[in-house]
Design a protein around this motif. Structure first.
Motif, PDB file in Angstrom:
ATOM      1  N   TRP A 232      -5.682  12.696  -2.549  1.00 25.07           N
ATOM      2  CA  TRP A 232      -5.346  12.428  -3.601  1.00 25.07           C
ATOM      3  C   TRP A 232      -3.866  11.827  -3.306  1.00 25.07           C
ATOM      4  N   TRP A 233      -3.398  11.112  -4.577  1.00 24.29           N
ATOM      5  CA  TRP A 233      -1.909  10.691  -4.773  1.00 24.29           C
ATOM      6  C   TRP A 233      -1.183  11.938  -5.012  1.00 24.29           C
ATOM      7  N   SER A 234       0.209  12.376  -4.513  1.00 29.56           N
ATOM      8  CA  SER A 234       0.877  13.275  -5.135  1.00 29.56           C
ATOM      9  C   SER A 234       2.242  12.615  -5.600  1.00 29.56           C
ATOM     10  N   ARG A 235       2.533  12.955  -7.070  1.00 28.49           N
ATOM     11  CA  ARG A 235       3.659  12.248  -7.509  1.00 28.49           C
ATOM     12  C   ARG A 235       4.866  13.012  -6.852  1.00 28.49           C
ATOM     13  N   ASN A 236       4.800  14.162  -6.657  1.00 28.29           N
ATOM     14  CA  ASN A 236       5.804  15.284  -5.983  1.00 28.29           C
ATOM     15  C   ASN A 236       6.317  14.522  -4.704  1.00 28.29           C
ATOM     16  N   ARG A 237       5.360  14.208  -3.826  1.00 22.66           N
ATOM     17  CA  ARG A 237       5.659  13.693  -2.469  1.00 22.66           C
ATOM     18  C   ARG A 237       5.810  12.292  -2.425  1.00 22.66           C
ATOM     19  N   ASN A 238       5.402  11.573  -3.480  1.00 17.95           N
ATOM     20  CA  ASN A 238       5.149  10.276  -3.460  1.00 17.95           C
ATOM     21  C   ASN A 238       4.279   9.609  -2.067  1.00 17.95           C
ATOM     22  N   ALA A 239       3.181  10.395  -2.044  1.00 20.92           N
ATOM     23  CA  ALA A 239       2.574  10.058  -0.819  1.00 20.92           C
ATOM     24  C   ALA A 239       1.146  10.584  -0.977  1.00 20.92           C
ATOM     25  N   ASN A 278      -2.886   2.952  -6.899  1.00 23.29           N
ATOM     26  CA  ASN A 278      -3.211   1.544  -6.481  1.00 23.29           C
ATOM     27  C   ASN A 278      -2.221   0.966  -5.779  1.00 23.29           C
ATOM     28  N   LEU A 279      -2.497   0.659  -4.511  1.00 25.74           N
ATOM     29  CA  LEU A 279      -1.421  -0.083  -3.503  1.00 25.74           C
ATOM     30  C   LEU A 279      -2.220  -1.264  -2.890  1.00 25.74           C
ATOM     31  N   PRO A 280      -1.218  -2.141  -2.546  1.00 25.87           N
ATOM     32  CA  PRO A 280      -2.034  -3.345  -1.690  1.00 25.87           C
ATOM     33  C   PRO A 280      -2.448  -2.732  -0.418  1.00 25.87           C
ATOM     34  N   GLU A 281      -3.488  -3.267  -0.001  1.00 32.78           N
ATOM     35  CA  GLU A 281      -4.466  -2.823   0.851  1.00 32.78           C
ATOM     36  C   GLU A 281      -3.558  -2.398   2.257  1.00 32.78           C
ATOM     37  N   PRO A 282      -2.744  -3.116   2.854  1.00 38.23           N
ATOM     38  CA  PRO A 282      -1.713  -2.699   4.082  1.00 38.23           C
ATOM     39  C   PRO A 282      -1.076  -1.487   3.939  1.00 38.23           C
ATOM     40  N   GLU A 283      -0.553  -1.456   2.620  1.00 39.00           N
ATOM     41  CA  GLU A 283       0.268  -0.394   2.233  1.00 39.00           C
ATOM     42  C   GLU A 283      -0.668   0.932   2.160  1.00 39.00           C
ATOM     43  N   MET A 284      -1.788   0.689   1.578  1.00 36.06           N
ATOM     44  CA  MET A 284      -2.657   1.958   1.405  1.00 36.06           C
ATOM     45  C   MET A 284      -2.980   2.467   2.923  1.00 36.06           C
ATOM     46  N   LYS A 285      -3.168   1.500   3.902  1.00 36.20           N
ATOM     47  CA  LYS A 285      -3.397   1.833   5.311  1.00 36.20           C
ATOM     48  C   LYS A 285      -2.198   2.544   5.793  1.00 36.20           C
ATOM     49  N   ARG A 286      -1.191   1.884   5.620  1.00 35.29           N
ATOM     50  CA  ARG A 286      -0.025   2.656   6.212  1.00 35.29           C
ATOM     51  C   ARG A 286       0.312   3.987   5.616  1.00 35.29           C
ATOM     52  N   ARG A 287      -0.064   4.327   4.429  1.00 31.59           N
ATOM     53  CA  ARG A 287       0.176   5.622   3.747  1.00 31.59           C
ATOM     54  C   ARG A 287      -1.046   6.564   4.349  1.00 31.59           C
ATOM     55  N   LEU A 288      -2.167   5.979   4.542  1.00 30.60           N
ATOM     56  CA  LEU A 288      -3.032   7.042   5.171  1.00 30.60           C
ATOM     57  C   LEU A 288      -2.904   7.197   6.435  1.00 30.60           C
ATOM     58  N   ILE A 289      -2.276   6.595   7.172  1.00 30.88           N
ATOM     59  CA  ILE A 289      -1.823   6.553   8.816  1.00 30.88           C
ATOM     60  C   ILE A 289      -0.529   7.932   8.457  1.00 30.88           C
ATOM     61  N   GLU A 290       0.173   7.607   7.607  1.00 30.44           N
ATOM     62  CA  GLU A 290       1.325   8.682   7.354  1.00 30.44           C
ATOM     63  C   GLU A 290       0.745   9.801   6.892  1.00 30.44           C
ATOM     64  N   LEU A 291      -0.368   9.871   6.221  1.00 32.06           N
ATOM     65  CA  LEU A 291      -0.863  11.400   5.893  1.00 32.06           C
ATOM     66  C   LEU A 291      -1.545  11.935   7.117  1.00 32.06           C
ATOM     67  N   LEU A 292      -2.186  11.107   7.883  1.00 36.22           N
ATOM     68  CA  LEU A 292      -2.658  11.614   9.110  1.00 36.22           C
ATOM     69  C   LEU A 292      -1.594  12.262   9.867  1.00 36.22           C
ATOM     70  N   GLY A 293      -0.484  11.688  10.272  1.00 36.67           N
ATOM     71  CA  GLY A 293       0.626  12.168  11.052  1.00 36.67           C
ATOM     72  C   GLY A 293       1.233  13.244  10.474  1.00 36.67           C
ATOM     73  N   ARG A 294       0.933  13.670   9.259  1.00 30.37           N
ATOM     74  CA  ARG A 294       1.501  14.793   8.571  1.00 30.37           C
ATOM     75  C   ARG A 294       0.580  16.001   8.715  1.00 30.37           C
ATOM     76  N   ILE A 295      -0.878  15.785   8.564  1.00 30.59           N
ATOM     77  CA  ILE A 295      -1.627  17.001   8.689  1.00 30.59           C
ATOM     78  C   ILE A 295      -2.208  17.121  10.225  1.00 30.59           C
ATOM     79  N   GLU A 296      -1.947  16.204  10.997  1.00 28.97           N
ATOM     80  CA  GLU A 296      -2.430  16.604  12.427  1.00 28.97           C
ATOM     81  C   GLU A 296      -1.481  17.424  13.032  1.00 28.97           C
ATOM     82  N   HIS A 297      -0.287  17.668  12.556  1.00 27.12           N
ATOM     83  CA  HIS A 297       0.828  18.279  13.271  1.00 27.12           C
ATOM     84  C   HIS A 297       1.053  19.628  12.514  1.00 27.12           C
TER      85      HIS A 297
END
Ligand code: SF4
Length: 297
Positions: A232-239, A278-297
């Protein structure tokens, strides 16, 4: 007199009014379960304070009062009240609330699903209910006016709420994963395994095990992703966010399911809990990669 009768007939209790509310017409009582529904519907009025929501700004003007009334109607626990009678009918008529031309937020969240959001998708080949709100004759009639419900997509066992009653009312086909079947044993369409399943041209079901063993996500028109409790989207994390603290089955598998979403283009995340984005598709992908980076470590 304390008023503010919810759809379930529960009344907020002035004796339980939280001290953090600002003085005025609306208040939240201590039965609040901190589900975030009111903060999403009327963010100018409700805010988080500790483990609760409170009224941090009393609504001013017709538009803010209407938003606060929508929140009152959608509160799963009937924790929002008013000190004087207000006419809730205009706010009730607003539901389902349009998000886009074809996607609607149903409101009327249930405590059974901890206030999860449910959605309605209008489609020429039959409408979809995405998870379920409370069963209310008013909402049933609105769905009828909008063309009925052909499919009821159930992301996982926690958010089925009154799906069976809506299925009975509309002869709908409920879709759920086999591993979640205990929550809807007589579902009409059972998903097996973890391969994607295409239904009609516009709908792709992608199993996203992790939060629960048979959790499902739904892609609509390669643009909208209904995520249930997967992310989901978190307004506190903006992520974009997924949380191990609400993982009931397997966190490593949930991380893999987040990675799986990289294969698909999408611009919207419409979750059960947490905020829509709602984000442009490239930005959504970037945010998804960012999420993966956070939760994998
Ligand atoms: S909608 Fe109701 S239960 Fe949910 S946070 Fe607001 S007051 Fe609390």
């Amino acid at each position: 007199m304390v008023l503010g009768c919810r759809s379930n007939g529960i009344m907020a209790d002035l004796k339980k009014r939280l001290g953090g509310n600002v003085e005025g017409l609306f208040f939240v009582d201590s039965t609040c379960i901190d589900c975030d529904t009111c903060r999403q519907i009327a963010p100018s009025v409700f805010a988080e304070l500790g483990d609760y929501s409170v009224v941090h700004h009393q609504p001013v003007g017709e538009s803010e009062v209407r938003e606060a009334a929508r929140a009152l109607l959608s509160c799963p626990t009937g924790s929002i009240g008013t000190l004087a009678k207000i006419d809730l009918k205009p706010a009730r008529l607003d539901f389902p609330l349009p998000i886009t031309d074809s996607i609607f937020y149903n409101g009327f969240a249930s405590p059974d699903s901890f206030g999860a959001s449910s959605y309605f998708v209008r489609h020429p080949e039959g409408n979809w209910l995405i998870d379920s709100p409370k069963y209310l004759p008013y909402l049933r009639d609105r769905f009828q006016e909008m063309g009925g419900i052909r499919y009821i997509f159930l992301s996982h066992r926690d958010d089925v709420c009154d799906a069976a009653r809506y299925a009975e009312a509309f002869s709908s086909e409920r879709i759920i994963h086999r591993y979640e079947l205990s929550a809807q044993p007589d579902a009409e369409h059972v998903i097996d395994g973890y391969d994607p399943v295409q239904i009609l041209k516009d709908f792709l079901i992608v199993p996203t095990p992790g939060h629960t063993r048979g959790h499902l996500a739904l892609f609509f028109q390669n643009k909208y992703l209904f995520t249930g409790d997967h992310l989901w989207w978190s307004r506190n994390r903006n992520a974009l966010t997924a949380s191990q603290s609400v993982n009931w089955y397997s966190w490593p598998q949930q991380i893999e399911s987040v990675r799986k979403l990289l294969e698909y283009p999408f611009e919207w995340v419409l979750p059960g809990h947490g905020e829509r984005i709602n984000l442009p598709e490239p930005e959504m992908k970037r945010r998804l990669i960012e999420l993966l980076g956070r939760i994998e470590h």
